[in-house]
Write a protein that holds these residues in place. Structure first.
Motif, PDB file in Angstrom:
ATOM      1  N   ASN A  77       0.834  -1.195   0.000  1.00  0.00           N
ATOM      2  CA  ASN A  77       0.000   0.000   0.000  1.00  0.00           C
ATOM      3  C   ASN A  77       0.872   1.250   0.000  1.00  0.00           C
ATOM      4  OD1 ASN A  77      -2.628   0.740   0.006  1.00  0.00           O
ATOM      5  ND2 ASN A  77      -2.974   0.459   2.176  1.00  0.00           N
ATOM      6  N   PRO A  78       1.587   1.518  -1.106  1.00  0.00           N
ATOM      7  CA  PRO A  78       2.486   2.684  -1.085  1.00  0.00           C
ATOM      8  C   PRO A  78       1.708   3.988  -0.940  1.00  0.00           C
ATOM      9  CG  PRO A  78       2.279   1.820  -3.298  1.00  0.00           C
ATOM     10  CD  PRO A  78       1.536   0.890  -2.393  1.00  0.00           C
ATOM     11  N   PRO A  79       2.344   4.985  -0.326  1.00  0.00           N
ATOM     12  CA  PRO A  79       1.655   6.286  -0.201  1.00  0.00           C
ATOM     13  C   PRO A  79       1.407   6.885  -1.580  1.00  0.00           C
ATOM     14  CG  PRO A  79       3.949   6.463   0.493  1.00  0.00           C
ATOM     15  CD  PRO A  79       3.684   5.018   0.219  1.00  0.00           C
ATOM     16  N   PRO A  80       0.337   7.656  -1.728  1.00  0.00           N
ATOM     17  CA  PRO A  80       0.045   8.252  -3.034  1.00  0.00           C
ATOM     18  C   PRO A  80       1.152   9.218  -3.459  1.00  0.00           C
ATOM     19  CG  PRO A  80      -1.382   9.175  -1.338  1.00  0.00           C
ATOM     20  CD  PRO A  80      -0.598   8.073  -0.704  1.00  0.00           C
ATOM     21  N   PRO A  81       1.456   9.287  -4.744  1.00  0.00           N
ATOM     22  CA  PRO A  81       2.499  10.206  -5.210  1.00  0.00           C
ATOM     23  C   PRO A  81       2.074  11.658  -5.000  1.00  0.00           C
ATOM     24  CG  PRO A  81       1.386   9.197  -7.073  1.00  0.00           C
ATOM     25  CD  PRO A  81       0.842   8.552  -5.837  1.00  0.00           C
ATOM     26  N   ARG A  82       3.039  12.470  -4.709  1.00  0.00           N
ATOM     27  CA  ARG A  82       2.751  13.904  -4.533  1.00  0.00           C
ATOM     28  C   ARG A  82       2.492  14.549  -5.876  1.00  0.00           C
ATOM     29  NH1 ARG A  82       6.466  16.606   0.082  1.00  0.00           N
ATOM     30  NH2 ARG A  82       5.633  15.368   1.786  1.00  0.00           N
TER      31      ARG A  82
END
Length: 59
Positions: free
Chosen positions: A51-56
């Motif tokens: 569950n990678p963090p959403p890209p900025r």
């Protein structure tokens, strides 16, 4: 995207559930997704892989 969190399963609970004691990543419902992991840090690393963090967003 799943909202996963780390959870430690102690020996008493592991015997009741029929799983190995350790750290597990779990869904909000309590369902185990991965594990057992030796440490909370290992569990959090696996959660980050799944569950990678959403890209900025670039401005």
């Amino acid at each position: 995207m799943q909202n996963l969190s780390p959870r430690h399963v102690k020996i008493e609970e592991s015997m009741r559930l029929g799983v190995t004691s350790g750290w597990y990543s779990t869904k909000v419902s309590g369902t185990f997704v991965t594990g057992p992991h030796d440490t909370e840090a290992d569990c959090l690393r696996k959660i980050a892989e799944i569950n990678p963090p959403p890209p900025r967003k670039k401005k």
